[in-house]
Scaffold this motif. Sequence first.
Motif, PDB file in Angstrom:
ATOM      1  N   ALA A 199      11.019   4.307  23.987  1.00 54.38           N
ATOM      2  CA  ALA A 199      11.183   3.216  24.942  1.00 54.38           C
ATOM      3  C   ALA A 199      11.475   1.886  24.245  1.00 54.38           C
ATOM      4  N   VAL A 200      12.238   1.076  24.949  1.00 52.92           N
ATOM      5  CA  VAL A 200      12.439  -0.325  24.604  1.00 52.92           C
ATOM      6  C   VAL A 200      11.874  -1.096  25.794  1.00 52.92           C
ATOM      7  N   ILE A 201      10.917  -1.975  25.520  1.00 47.86           N
ATOM      8  CA  ILE A 201      10.216  -2.663  26.610  1.00 47.86           C
ATOM      9  C   ILE A 201      10.552  -4.142  26.593  1.00 47.86           C
ATOM     10  N   GLY A 202      11.041  -4.622  27.743  1.00 46.28           N
ATOM     11  CA  GLY A 202      11.362  -6.042  27.908  1.00 46.28           C
ATOM     12  C   GLY A 202      10.459  -6.684  28.931  1.00 46.28           C
ATOM     13  N   THR A 203       9.342  -6.034  29.235  1.00 43.93           N
ATOM     14  CA  THR A 203       8.423  -6.515  30.247  1.00 43.93           C
ATOM     15  C   THR A 203       7.682  -7.747  29.742  1.00 43.93           C
TER      16      THR A 203
END
Length: 84
Positions: A78-82
């Motif tokens: 995953a790549v998380i931009g949250t």
Amino acid sequence: MKIAIAGANGRMGRTLIEAIGADHELSLTVLLDVAGVGSEIGGLKVTSDLASIARADVLIDFTRPEGTLAHLKHAKAAVIGTTG
């Protein structure tokens, strides 16, 4: 590489969809969102089915923290931009 995007109907989601569509080495596999389920973006239906994340090699997540935590249970990577 197969990509899943969580938060597909948001500003970043749409920007990511456009960028992935321009890269021939990447393919959109899953579009997730709680809004607009059943609508189509770039020929893919938007879903809220978290199990569909497993079809992708990587998840790019631009949702809320509680959504991200639920999504990670199904993601291979995953790549998380949250934020928050």
